[in-house]
Design an enzyme around this catalytic site. Structure first.
Site, PDB file in Angstrom:
ATOM      1  N   ALA A 257      24.446  49.961 -35.156  1.00 33.76           N
ATOM      2  CA  ALA A 257      25.524  50.498 -34.324  1.00 33.76           C
ATOM      3  C   ALA A 257      24.942  51.132 -33.072  1.00 33.76           C
ATOM      4  O   ALA A 257      23.923  51.823 -33.129  1.00 33.76           O
ATOM      5  CB  ALA A 257      26.312  51.549 -35.105  1.00 33.76           C
TER       6      ALA A 257
ATOM      7  N   GLU B 114      10.757  63.613 -40.541  1.00 34.12           N
ATOM      8  CA  GLU B 114       9.380  63.864 -40.090  1.00 34.12           C
ATOM      9  C   GLU B 114       9.213  63.568 -38.611  1.00 34.12           C
ATOM     10  O   GLU B 114       8.537  64.291 -37.886  1.00 34.12           O
ATOM     11  CB  GLU B 114       8.414  63.011 -40.922  1.00 34.12           C
ATOM     12  CG  GLU B 114       6.956  63.068 -40.503  1.00 34.12           C
ATOM     13  CD  GLU B 114       6.339  64.450 -40.666  1.00 34.12           C
ATOM     14  OE1 GLU B 114       6.343  65.192 -39.661  1.00 34.12           O
ATOM     15  OE2 GLU B 114       5.862  64.783 -41.763  1.00 34.12           O
TER      16      GLU B 114
ATOM     17  N   ALA C 298       6.501  63.045 -33.409  1.00 31.29           N
ATOM     18  CA  ALA C 298       6.666  61.590 -33.619  1.00 31.29           C
ATOM     19  C   ALA C 298       6.068  61.174 -34.960  1.00 31.29           C
ATOM     20  O   ALA C 298       6.484  61.662 -36.001  1.00 31.29           O
ATOM     21  CB  ALA C 298       6.069  60.826 -32.456  1.00 31.29           C
TER      22      ALA C 298
ATOM     23  N   LEU D 243       3.194  61.869 -36.237  1.00 26.19           N
ATOM     24  CA  LEU D 243       2.187  62.769 -36.836  1.00 26.19           C
ATOM     25  C   LEU D 243       2.772  63.482 -38.063  1.00 26.19           C
ATOM     26  O   LEU D 243       3.946  63.834 -38.074  1.00 26.19           O
ATOM     27  CB  LEU D 243       1.763  63.839 -35.825  1.00 26.19           C
ATOM     28  CG  LEU D 243       1.093  63.363 -34.543  1.00 26.19           C
ATOM     29  CD1 LEU D 243       0.775  64.577 -33.667  1.00 26.19           C
ATOM     30  CD2 LEU D 243      -0.169  62.577 -34.857  1.00 26.19           C
TER      31      LEU D 243
ATOM     32  N   GLU E  99      12.794  61.314 -23.174  1.00 29.69           N
ATOM     33  CA  GLU E  99      14.101  61.082 -23.780  1.00 29.69           C
ATOM     34  C   GLU E  99      14.889  60.263 -22.754  1.00 29.69           C
ATOM     35  O   GLU E  99      14.529  60.219 -21.571  1.00 29.69           O
ATOM     36  CB  GLU E  99      14.823  62.428 -24.002  1.00 29.69           C
ATOM     37  CG  GLU E  99      14.174  63.324 -25.038  1.00 29.69           C
ATOM     38  CD  GLU E  99      14.343  62.829 -26.464  1.00 29.69           C
ATOM     39  OE1 GLU E  99      15.472  62.510 -26.851  1.00 29.69           O
ATOM     40  OE2 GLU E  99      13.332  62.747 -27.188  1.00 29.69           O
TER      41      GLU E  99
ATOM     42  N   ASP F 282      14.159  70.140 -25.733  1.00 29.72           N
ATOM     43  CA  ASP F 282      13.608  69.268 -26.760  1.00 29.72           C
ATOM     44  C   ASP F 282      12.488  69.982 -27.537  1.00 29.72           C
ATOM     45  O   ASP F 282      12.423  69.925 -28.761  1.00 29.72           O
ATOM     46  CB  ASP F 282      13.082  68.002 -26.066  1.00 29.72           C
ATOM     47  CG  ASP F 282      12.656  66.954 -27.049  1.00 29.72           C
ATOM     48  OD1 ASP F 282      13.508  66.531 -27.854  1.00 29.72           O
ATOM     49  OD2 ASP F 282      11.471  66.592 -27.043  1.00 29.72           O
TER      50      ASP F 282
ATOM     51  N   LYS G  71      12.361  71.400 -31.545  1.00 31.15           N
ATOM     52  CA  LYS G  71      11.280  71.161 -32.517  1.00 31.15           C
ATOM     53  C   LYS G  71      10.812  72.467 -33.130  1.00 31.15           C
ATOM     54  O   LYS G  71      10.511  72.543 -34.328  1.00 31.15           O
ATOM     55  CB  LYS G  71      10.120  70.425 -31.843  1.00 31.15           C
ATOM     56  CG  LYS G  71      10.499  69.021 -31.438  1.00 31.15           C
ATOM     57  CD  LYS G  71       9.398  68.338 -30.641  1.00 31.15           C
ATOM     58  CE  LYS G  71       9.900  66.993 -30.137  1.00 31.15           C
ATOM     59  NZ  LYS G  71       8.959  66.346 -29.220  1.00 31.15           N
TER      60      LYS G  71
END
Ligand code: ADP
Ligand code: ASP
Ligand code: MG
Length: 845
Positions: free
Chosen positions: A534, A631, A636, A638, A692, A703, A707
Site C-alpha cells: 500500500a 530496531e 538503521a 545497527l 527523510e 528525527d 530516536k
C-alpha cells in the site's frame, strides 16, 4: 476368522499372482480418465487384475439429490436425470464406439429403471431406506460396466462383477459388517462361472442378508476394494486417486501438504478416522488381518510411487529425503500427518457432585451409546469436576437429551449443575507412531496453536500416544491445521506480509525479501509471502508470486481495512504488517493490528516517539503474543535497540546515552568543511536517499529527537517528544513551507551554519549534531562543537554512534557504531526484525 473361511470356500483357478486396484470417482471423471485407467492396468505386471471402481465423479452426489428431489415432489429431477444419463452415454459412445449399441442399450435401460424408481418415490413422497440405498449404488454399476466394456474392446480378457451378487453384509455400529463365509462362498461360485483374467467390480454396493441392495457408506469403495482384495486373496491392493498418495494433511486446507512415502496401518487408521478423506476409515480392517500391503497412488501421476501402508511402524522423516552432506539437516519428526474433522459439537457434563463418584463416565457413555451417538473424542480433567466429549453436530441434540435424562436425579439434586452443548467445533488430530515416548510433541502442537491465536477447547491423547486430538472452533480449523502442520516441518512456516510505504527503504526491502526467498524456503522452510503493498495512492492486494507487479496496480485510496483483511488471510497462520511509511496515521493502527494477532515490524518512528499513551497501548496490545519490532527506527540496520534490550533484560541499568543518531546529519557534518555551501550537500544527500523524504525532518532535529525518545522509553523513561530540548537547523522562515518550496530556498540555511563552523574552527573544534540523555533524565539534541580528538569527530560517511553508559559499562561506555542511514542498510534492519518475528513463531533460523 474370515481368511480360514475364505481359504476353504475359494476354488482357485490357479496360483497366478493377482493384484487388486481401486479407482475412485476422481479417476473416472470422463472418457480420458477411463483411458488413463486402462493404460495403468495394462502396465501392471501381475497377470490377474481386479479393478474395483467408484461411480464417475459426482455421480453418487447427483443420485442422492435426484432421490431427495423426487421425494420432495420437485419436478426438477427430470432435467438432472437427463444430464446424468447423457454424461454416461457420451462417455460410453466415446470409449466403445463400434460396440456402442449394446453398451448404450444396457445403460439406457439402467437409466429408465432409475426414472421409474424416482417416479415411484415421488408418488410415495417418503424416503424409503432400501429404495434410497439401491438408487445411490447405481453409479458404480454404470461406471464398472463402461470400464469392463472398454477393457474388453482393447483386447483384454475382462469380466464384470456386480458386487451385489457376491458381497453380503450386515449392519453394525461402525457401518457394514461383512459376512465373510457367505461372501467367499458366493465369490467362489461366481469365479467358477467366470474365468476371465481381469475383473471389473462395482465398489460401494453390496447386498444385505435379507437380499436387499445396500451400500457401504460414503466413500465406501475403498472398503469394497479391501474386502475384494481379501476375498480374491490378492497379493496387494492399490487405491488410485488424485493425489500422490496420502498427504501430510488435506491439500485443500494445507496447500503445502507433502506425500508420505510410508504409513503404518495404525497411522493410516487414525488419519482416516479423523477425516483424511483419502481412505475410508474401515478400509484397513480386512487388509490388516491379512497383512496385505496397500499403496495409495495417483492416476494422474502414475510414475509417482505414492504411499505404502504396511504393518511396521515407520520412523519418520516426514517424507523428506535424508539430508546429504553439506545440506541443511532436517531432523526426523515423530508426527506423520494431521487431519481435521469439522461439524462437531462439544458436550460437557459439569458439577462438583461428580467428584470421586464411581461410574459417572460409564453412565455418560452408556447413555450416549443407547442414544446411538458415537463419541469422537473424550476428555476429563483429573479433578473429575467435568466430563467433556466431542460428538457429531447432527447428534448433539440427541446426546444432550440422553445425558439430561440419564442424570435427571443428580441434576435435580444439584450434584450436576449442567449438561451443555457447544456447536461449531472442529477436531484436529496429530498422528504418528513416532510420537510414542517422544516428549515435546504436545508442547509444539499447543505452542503453534497459541502463536496463531487459536483457542483450544478440549484436548485428548490416546494411551497409544499415536494421536493427540485438539478441539477448536470450527472457524479456526483451517488456520490451526496449517499452523500445526508448519510447526512440525511438514510445510514451510508461512508469513503473510503486507508492506506499507514502498519508498526507498520499502522498495529495497521488497527486493531483499525477493532475493532471499528461495534460500529461506530451501534451508529454513520459511515462506515469506508479500501479499499486499500500500502507498498513499495505490493498493495492491494479491499473492506472493505476483508481488513484483505491485506497481502495475491501479490507483486506489489507501484502504487500510481492505489491506488488513487481505494480509490476515484466513488460510495463512501468521500475518505481518511492515510499515515503511513515515506516517503517523499508519502508526495509529498498530495497537489494533497487534490486538488482532497481526505482527508489526517498522522503521517508522511515529509510534515509538508519538504520544506515550498510544505507545503504552501498542505495548499492551502485544500481550497476546503478537510481536512488535522496530530496531530500524534507531541506527538503521545497527543493533542499537536489541543491544540496549539485552543489557536491560540481563539486569543492567541505563544511566546515560549519547551519540550521533542521524546518518544524514553525520554525513553532512563529516563532509562540511566550509568550502562549498551547506545547502549543496543537503541536496546531494537527498538525492542519495540519505535524508527523510522531507529533509527538514532531519535538519529540524526532530528525527534525532524521536530516536532519543525511543531509546529513553526502551529504558523505561516516560519521555515525550516535547520534553526533548531540540535545536533546529531550519530557520523559522522555512518551517511552514511545503516541501518543494523549502528545497528551492535551501540556501537560506547556509549563512548560519557557515558562521557556527567558522567559530568552532577558530577553537580547533568540529561541529557535530549530538543527542544526549543525561543521568538526570535531561534530553537534548543539537549542534555542538567537539574537540577534534573526540570519538564522535572521527566517524565516516553516514556512520551513527551510540554510547550507552550503564551500571556495568560505567567507566567505559558500550559503543555501537557503523553506517546508520541509507535504504539498503535500513531495509536490512527491518528484514532482520522480520526474521526475528519468524523465529519467534517457530521458524528455525
Ligand atoms: P476418490 O474419488 O479418488 O475416492 P475422494 O474424493 O474420495 O477421491 O477423496 C480424495 C481427496 O481427499 C483428495 O483429492 C484430497 O483432496 C482429499 N484429502 C483429504 N485429506 C487427504 C490426505 N491426507 N491426503 C490426500 N488427500 C486428502
Ligand atoms: N461413489 C461412492 C461415494 O461417492 C463411493 C466411493 O466413491 O467410494 O461415496
Ligand atoms: Mg474416496
Amino acid at each position: 476368522m474370515f481368511h480360514a473361511a475364505v481359504a476353504e470356500a475359494l476354488v482357485r483357478a490357479d496360483d497366478v499372482p493377482l493384484a487388486t486396484h481401486k479407482f475412485g470417482g476422481s479417476s473416472l471423471a470422463d472418457a480420458a480418465c477411463f483411458r488413463r485407467v486402462g493404460a495403468i492396468l495394462r502396465a501392471q505386471p501381475a497377470p490377474r487384475q481386479v479393478a474395483v471402481v467408484s461411480a464417475m465423479r459426482g455421480t453418487t452426489d447427483a443420485l442422492i439429490s435426484l432421490a431427495e428431489a423426487a421425494v420432495r415432489g420437485s419436478p426438477d429431477w427430470r432435467a438432472d436425470w437427463r444430464r446424468l444419463r447423457d454424461r454416461h452415454l457420451d462417455t460410453a459412445r466415446d470409449l466403445v464406439p463400434d460396440d456402442a449399441a449394446d453398451a448404450l442399450q444396457w445403460l439406457e435401460s439402467g437409466f429408465d429403471q432409475l426414472a421409474s424408481r424416482l417416479a415411484a418415490l415421488a408418488v410415495l413422497g417418503t424416503p424409503n431406506r432400501e429404495a434410497l440405498e439401491s438408487i445411490q449404488g447405481l453409479g458404480e454399476t454404470w461406471s464398472a460396466h463402461i470400464l469392463s466394456r472398454f477393457l474388453a474392446r482393447q483386447g483384454t480378457d475382462c469380466g464384470f462383477l456386480d458386487a451385489r451378487e457376491v458381497l453380503v453384509v450386515g449392519h453394525g455400529e461402525l457401518g457394514a459388517v461383512v459376512d465373510w463365509s457367505e461372501s467367499a462362498r458366493r465369490l467362489a461360485e461366481w469365479r467358477s462361472r467366470n474365468t476371465q483374467h481381469w475383473t471389473v467390480v462395482t465398489g460401494f454396493v453390496a447386498r444385505t442378508r435379507a437380499g436387499h441392495p445396500t451400500v457401504l457408506g460414503r466413500n465406501g469403495s475403498d472398503y469394497s476394494a479391501a474386502i475384494f482384495a481379501a476375498l480374491f486373496e490378492a497379493r496387494e491392493l492399490t487405491i488410485w486417486g488424485d493425489t500422490d498418495g496420502v498427504l501430510s494433511a488435506d491439500p485443500r486446507l494445507v496447500p503445502d501438504a507433502t506425500p508420505l512415502p510410508h504409513l503404518s496401518y495404525d497411522e493410516a487408521c487414525e488419519l482416516a478416522y479423523f477425516g483424511a478423506k483419502v481412505i475410508h476409515p474401515q478400509t484397513l480392517t480386512p487388509v490388516i488381518a491379512r497383512g496385505l500391503p496397500v499403496r495409495i497412488r495417483n492416476t494422474f501421476n502414475p510414475d509417482h510411487p505414492g504411499t505404502a501402508i504396511g504393518a511396521t511402524p515407520s520412523s519418520s522423516t516426514n517424507g523428506r529425503p535424508a539430508a546429504t552432506a553439506g545440506e541443511h539437516r532436517v531432523p526426523p519428526m515423530p508426527v506423520k500427518g494431521i487431519s481435521a474433522v469439522q461439524d462437531l459439537a462439544i458436550l460437557t457434563l459439569e458439577g462438583a457432585g461428580m467428584i470421586g463418584v464411581p461410574g459417572t463416565a460409564e453412565r455418560t457413555f452408556g447413555a450416549l451409546h443407547r442414544a446411538g451417538v458415537s463419541v469422537v473424542m473424550i476428555s476429563q480433567g483429573s479433578s473429575e469436576h467435568s466430563i467433556c466429549c466431542v460428538v457429531r453436530e447432527t447428534d448433539a441434540a440427541a446426546a444432550e437429551i440422553a445425558l439430561t435424562r440419564a442424570f435427571e436425579a443428580e441434576i435435580a439434586r444439584g450434584d450436576i449443575h449442567r449438561v451443555s452443548v457447544a456447536g461449531d467445533i472442529g477436531v484436529l488430530a496429530v498422528v504418528g507412531d513416532g510420537m510414542t515416548g517422544t516428549p515435546g510433541v504436545a508442547a509444539r502442537t499447543f505452542g503453534a496453536l497459541a502463536r496463531t491465536g487459536v483457542n483450544i477447547r478440549a484436548i485428548a491423547q490416546g494411551a497409544s500416544e499415536r494421536n493427540i486430538s485438539v478441539a477448536v472452533a470450527r472457524a479456526d480449523t483451517a488456520r490451526a491445521l496449517r499452523a500445526v502442520h508448519a510447526a512440525f516441518w511438514l510445510s514451510p512456516q508461512t508469513l503473510s506480509i503486507g508492506l506499507i510505504g514502498p519508498g526507498k527503504v520499502g522498495a529495497a526491502l521488497l527486493a531483499q525479501i525477493e532475493a532471499a526467498r528461495p534460500r529461506l524456503l530451501r534451508d529454513h522452510q520459511l515462506d515469506l509471502r508479500v501479499r499486499a503493498v500500500a502507498t498513499s495512492s495505490r493498493l495492491w492486494l494479491g499473492e506472493a508470486r505476483d508481488a513484483a507487479r505491485w506497481r502495475e496496480s491501479s490507483d486506489a485510496a489507501c484502504d487500510l481495512d481492505a489491506f488488513t483483511r487481505h494480509v490476515q488471510a484466513e488460510h495463512l497462520p501468521h500475518a505481518v504488517v511492515i510499515d515503511c511509511s513515515a506516517s503517523d496515521t499508519v502508526a495509529g493502527r498498530y495497537a489494533d493490528w497487534l490486538a488482532a494477532g497481526i505482527h508489526v515490524v517498522t522503521p517508522n518512528k511515529h509510534a515509538g516517539a508519538g504520544p506515550s499513551g498510544r505507545w503504552r497501548a501498542i505495548r499492551a496490545a502485544t500481550a497476546n503474543g503478537s510481536r512488535f519490532r522496530y530496531e530500524a527506527t534507531v541506527g538503521a540496520g545497527l543493533p542499537v535497540i536489541s543491544t540496549l534490550r539485552d543489557l536491560l533484560d540481563t539486569g543492567d541499568e541505563l544511566l546515560a546515552a549519547e551519540g550521533i543518531f542521524s546518518g544524514t546529519l553525520a554525513w553532512l557534518f563529516n563532509r562540511y568543511d566550509g568550502s562549498s555551501p551547506f545547502s549543496r550537500l543537503v541536496r546531494e544527500a537527498h538525492a542519495l536517499g540519505y535524508t527523510e523524504p522531507d529533509p527538514r525532518d532531519d535538519l529540524s532535529g526532530i528525527d534525532v529527537a524521536r530516536k532519543l525518545v525511543i531509546l529513553a522509553r526502551e529504558a523505561g523513561a516516560g519521555l515525550e517528544l516535547d520534553d526533548v530540548a531540540v535545536e533546529s537547523l531550519v530557520p523559522e522562515s522555512l518551517r511552514r513551507l511545503d516541501a518543494e518550496a523549502f528545497m528551492q530556498r535551501l540556501d537560506e540555511l547556509d549563512g548560519a551554519i557557515a558562521a557556527r563552523f567558522a567559530a568552532a574552527r577558530a577553537e580547533g573544534k568540529v561541529l557535530r549534531y549530538v543527542a544526549r540523555l543525561g543521568e538526570d533524565g535531561e534530553a537534548s539534541v543539537g549542534l555542538v562543537a567537539l574537540p577534534s580528538g573526540h570519538a564522535f569527530a572521527h566517524l565516516r560517511l553516514t556512520d551513527n554512534v551510540v554510547q550507552f553508559t550503564t551500571r556495568r559499562y560505567r567507566d567505559n561506555p558500550l559503543v555501537v557504531q557503523g553506517p546508520g542511514a541509507g535504504p539498503e542498510v535500513t531495509a536490512a534492519g527491518v528484514f532482520a526484525d522480520l526474521l526475528r518475528v519468524a523465529a519467534a513463531l517457530g521458524a528455525r533460523l
